[in-house]
Scaffold this motif. Structure first.
Motif, PDB file in Angstrom:
ATOM      1  N   THR A 193      -0.313  -6.475  -5.065  1.00 50.90           N
ATOM      2  CA  THR A 193      -1.100  -5.286  -5.420  1.00 50.90           C
ATOM      3  C   THR A 193      -0.435  -4.506  -6.557  1.00 50.90           C
ATOM      4  OG1 THR A 193       0.023  -3.706  -3.951  1.00 50.90           O
ATOM      5  CG2 THR A 193      -1.745  -5.030  -2.963  1.00 50.90           C
ATOM      6  N   GLY A 194      -1.240  -3.693  -7.234  1.00 56.56           N
ATOM      7  CA  GLY A 194      -0.728  -2.840  -8.296  1.00 56.56           C
ATOM      8  C   GLY A 194       0.232  -1.787  -7.767  1.00 56.56           C
ATOM      9  N   THR A 195      -0.040  -1.300  -6.553  1.00 56.18           N
ATOM     10  CA  THR A 195       0.846  -0.316  -5.924  1.00 56.18           C
ATOM     11  C   THR A 195       2.256  -0.893  -5.784  1.00 56.18           C
ATOM     12  OG1 THR A 195      -1.049   0.454  -4.645  1.00 56.18           O
ATOM     13  CG2 THR A 195       1.122   1.139  -3.860  1.00 56.18           C
ATOM     14  N   GLN A 196       2.272  -2.144  -5.305  1.00 59.31           N
ATOM     15  CA  GLN A 196       3.538  -2.845  -5.107  1.00 59.31           C
ATOM     16  C   GLN A 196       4.267  -3.021  -6.454  1.00 59.31           C
ATOM     17  OE1 GLN A 196       2.446  -6.534  -3.426  1.00 59.31           O
ATOM     18  NE2 GLN A 196       4.376  -6.896  -2.358  1.00 59.31           N
ATOM     19  N   ALA A 197       3.531  -3.454  -7.465  1.00 58.94           N
ATOM     20  CA  ALA A 197       4.130  -3.676  -8.784  1.00 58.94           C
ATOM     21  C   ALA A 197       4.743  -2.376  -9.307  1.00 58.94           C
ATOM     22  CB  ALA A 197       3.077  -4.200  -9.755  1.00 58.94           C
ATOM     23  N   GLU A 198       4.036  -1.256  -9.118  1.00 57.87           N
ATOM     24  CA  GLU A 198       4.513   0.030  -9.616  1.00 57.87           C
ATOM     25  C   GLU A 198       5.788   0.459  -8.871  1.00 57.87           C
ATOM     26  OE1 GLU A 198       4.084   1.513 -12.193  1.00 57.87           O
ATOM     27  OE2 GLU A 198       4.880   3.518 -11.806  1.00 57.87           O
ATOM     28  N   HIS A 199       5.785   0.300  -7.532  1.00 50.71           N
ATOM     29  CA  HIS A 199       7.000   0.599  -6.759  1.00 50.71           C
ATOM     30  C   HIS A 199       8.190  -0.204  -7.290  1.00 50.71           C
ATOM     31  CE1 HIS A 199       5.725   3.269  -3.630  1.00 50.71           C
ATOM     32  NE2 HIS A 199       4.742   2.475  -3.229  1.00 50.71           N
ATOM     33  N   LEU A 200       7.965  -1.497  -7.501  1.00 48.58           N
ATOM     34  CA  LEU A 200       9.057  -2.389  -7.883  1.00 48.58           C
ATOM     35  C   LEU A 200       9.547  -2.087  -9.292  1.00 48.58           C
ATOM     36  CD1 LEU A 200       7.546  -5.491  -6.130  1.00 48.58           C
ATOM     37  CD2 LEU A 200       9.690  -4.352  -5.515  1.00 48.58           C
ATOM     38  N   ARG A 201       8.627  -1.677 -10.159  1.00 44.74           N
ATOM     39  CA  ARG A 201       9.020  -1.289 -11.511  1.00 44.74           C
ATOM     40  C   ARG A 201       9.915  -0.050 -11.451  1.00 44.74           C
ATOM     41  NH1 ARG A 201       8.079   2.257 -15.194  1.00 44.74           N
ATOM     42  NH2 ARG A 201       6.523   3.382 -13.954  1.00 44.74           N
ATOM     43  N   CYS A 208       0.864  -1.187   0.000  1.00 51.95           N
ATOM     44  CA  CYS A 208       0.000   0.000   0.000  1.00 51.95           C
ATOM     45  C   CYS A 208       0.900   1.237   0.000  1.00 51.95           C
ATOM     46  CB  CYS A 208      -0.876   0.034   1.242  1.00 51.95           C
ATOM     47  SG  CYS A 208      -1.696  -1.529   1.588  1.00 51.95           S
ATOM     48  N   ALA A 209       0.327   2.366  -0.418  1.00 49.20           N
ATOM     49  CA  ALA A 209       1.062   3.630  -0.324  1.00 49.20           C
ATOM     50  C   ALA A 209       0.783   4.249   1.040  1.00 49.20           C
ATOM     51  CB  ALA A 209       0.607   4.564  -1.441  1.00 49.20           C
ATOM     52  N   PRO A 210       1.729   4.919   1.707  1.00 49.08           N
ATOM     53  CA  PRO A 210       3.108   5.057   1.259  1.00 49.08           C
ATOM     54  C   PRO A 210       3.911   3.780   1.560  1.00 49.08           C
ATOM     55  CG  PRO A 210       2.824   6.158   3.372  1.00 49.08           C
ATOM     56  CD  PRO A 210       1.472   5.608   2.994  1.00 49.08           C
ATOM     57  N   ALA A 211       4.900   3.516   0.728  1.00 54.91           N
ATOM     58  CA  ALA A 211       5.731   2.333   0.910  1.00 54.91           C
ATOM     59  C   ALA A 211       6.627   2.503   2.139  1.00 54.91           C
ATOM     60  CB  ALA A 211       6.576   2.107  -0.325  1.00 54.91           C
ATOM     61  N   ASP A 212       6.958   1.406   2.780  1.00 56.14           N
ATOM     62  CA  ASP A 212       7.893   1.420   3.904  1.00 56.14           C
ATOM     63  C   ASP A 212       9.251   1.910   3.395  1.00 56.14           C
ATOM     64  OD1 ASP A 212       8.417  -0.417   6.759  1.00 56.14           O
ATOM     65  OD2 ASP A 212      10.125   0.239   5.544  1.00 56.14           O
ATOM     66  N   PRO A 213       9.735   3.042   3.927  1.00 54.92           N
ATOM     67  CA  PRO A 213      10.966   3.649   3.378  1.00 54.92           C
ATOM     68  C   PRO A 213      12.197   2.756   3.551  1.00 54.92           C
ATOM     69  CG  PRO A 213      10.205   4.852   5.326  1.00 54.92           C
ATOM     70  CD  PRO A 213       9.138   3.866   5.001  1.00 54.92           C
ATOM     71  N   LYS A 259      14.619   1.317   0.476  1.00 59.50           N
ATOM     72  CA  LYS A 259      16.086   1.437   0.461  1.00 59.50           C
ATOM     73  C   LYS A 259      16.751   0.080   0.244  1.00 59.50           C
ATOM     74  CE  LYS A 259      17.111   5.768   1.053  1.00 59.50           C
ATOM     75  NZ  LYS A 259      17.518   6.404  -0.212  1.00 59.50           N
ATOM     76  N   ILE A 260      16.249  -0.942   0.934  1.00 62.97           N
ATOM     77  CA  ILE A 260      16.858  -2.270   0.821  1.00 62.97           C
ATOM     78  C   ILE A 260      16.728  -2.794  -0.607  1.00 62.97           C
ATOM     79  CG2 ILE A 260      16.665  -4.690   1.541  1.00 62.97           C
ATOM     80  CD1 ILE A 260      15.865  -3.670   4.329  1.00 62.97           C
ATOM     81  N   VAL A 261      15.526  -2.698  -1.172  1.00 58.01           N
ATOM     82  CA  VAL A 261      15.317  -3.202  -2.533  1.00 58.01           C
ATOM     83  C   VAL A 261      16.172  -2.407  -3.524  1.00 58.01           C
ATOM     84  CG1 VAL A 261      13.622  -3.520  -4.383  1.00 58.01           C
ATOM     85  CG2 VAL A 261      13.023  -4.122  -2.028  1.00 58.01           C
ATOM     86  N   GLU A 262      16.228  -1.097  -3.316  1.00 58.91           N
ATOM     87  CA  GLU A 262      17.066  -0.239  -4.159  1.00 58.91           C
ATOM     88  C   GLU A 262      18.520  -0.738  -4.151  1.00 58.91           C
ATOM     89  OE1 GLU A 262      15.925   4.371  -4.552  1.00 58.91           O
ATOM     90  OE2 GLU A 262      17.108   3.875  -2.774  1.00 58.91           O
TER      91      GLU A 262
END
Ligand code: C2E
Ligand code: CA
Ligand code: CA
Ligand code: CA
Length: 284
Positions: A245-253, A213-218, A222-225
């Motif tokens: 979720t679509g929110t998650q997919a968009e963050h990861l993209r 969900c938004a907002p993503a856990d900061p 950072k870790i995924v980045e």
């Protein structure tokens, strides 16, 4: 398995149901189950994040138990692993998945040539016939080695020396992709990662839960980045699991992950579903 409407079902919950079902009776039935054809495979699409196209699918084994219904792998893979049955069972999964992938690639209904991912257990990894068996399956199915990805967990590889890694390296040299599954749950250090013959990191879903969900856990961001940047530096591609979720997919993209897998796109299902999914994606 519980009915969940339509022809869908939910896998029995490993924690509660495994207590009810006597473990030893399951274990005893495993060899007969393999002989009787009680195992089947569901396929879960792997989606390219930049354009949403289906690139392939992971083969996930299930057991249609005559009494208990559909059992998920968490309920019988550990038993098969401890009794050694995982070797013939894993060989069957590989054979069946390779046959299926070859069919996807030649029956003309899919736009892009689909690949198939198959899980390898630690005993399979240590089995002296791994390379020969895999080559035999590729030969008999006619599947191109580059259309196969073998998934090995980080924990199965931790501590492996060069000699223990040789079979995987041989497979990689043949063109088979090797993915490091459940990445981030073990304790492999970065210099170790460099020595492994892997081409893909499959990031465990614990890292992406905070982005549903938004907002993503900061911190998760950072870790995924960091992992994506490390992986790309090492020329590894990053697949994320458990995208719900679509929110998650968009963050990861946006974070630069390459491939995604999860309920947001599709639950694991029968092989025929890959056709419709890839056609829908290719058309949109
Ligand atoms: P895995 O390799 O990490 O596979 C991913 C698991 O996450 C699958 O569970 C999949 O159904 C589930 N999953 C996929 N998308 C989502 C999502 O969006 N949210 C959530 N919460 N879960 C999602 P499954 O099918 O129960 O398999 C469990 C494990 O069993 C696999 O974990 C793998 O380690 C093992 N397994 C499955 N098939 C085989 C096999 O043929 N051989 C071996 N050795 N192990 C297998
Ligand atoms: Ca896997
Ligand atoms: Ca995994
Ligand atoms: Ca897992």
């Amino acid at each position: 398995a519980k009915a969940a409407g339509g022809n869908r079902y939910e896998l029995a919950d490993a924690d509660s149901d495994a207590r009810v079902i006597a473990r030893h009776s399951l274990t005893n039935r495993l060899p007969a189950a393999l002989d009787n054809g009680e195992f089947f495979i569901e396929y879960q699409p792997l989606v390219r994040l930049t354009d949403g196209t289906v690139r392939g699918a992971e083969a996930l084994v299930r057991w249609l138990h005559p009494v208990h219904g559909v059992l998920g792998p968490d309920q019988f893979i550990p038993l098969a692993e401890s009794t050694g049955l995982i070797v013939p069972l894993g060989r069957w999964v590989l054979q069946e998945a390779a046959r299926q992938a070859r069919a996807w690639r030649t029956d003309g209904t899919c736009e892009a040539p689909l690949r198939v991912n198959v899980n390898l257990s630690p005993s399979q990894l240590r089995h002296p016939a791994l390379v020969a068996d895999t080559v035999a399956v590729l030969d008999s199915s006619g599947l191109d080695p580059s259309a196969l990805c073998l998934e090995v967990t980080e924990n199965a590889l931790i501590g492996a020396d060069e000699e223990e890694l040789r079979p995987l390296r041989q497979l990689a040299d043949l063109g088979v992709d090797i993915a490091l599954d459940d990445f981030g749950t073990g304790y492999s250090n970065l210099s170790y990662l460099r020595r492994l013959p892997v081409s893909t990191l499959k990031l465990d879903r614990s890292f992406t839960r905070g982005m549903q969900c938004a907002p993503a856990d900061p911190v998760d961001v950072k870790i995924v980045e960091g992992i994506v940047s490390l992986a790309h530096t090492l020329d590894l591609s990053v697949t994320v699991e458990g995208v719900e979720t679509g929110t998650q997919a968009e963050h990861l993209r946006v974070l630069g992950c390459d491939t995604a897998q999860g309920w947001y796109y599709a639950r694991p299902g029968p092989p025929e579903r890959l056709h419709t999914l890839s056609l829908v994606d290719a058309a949109s």
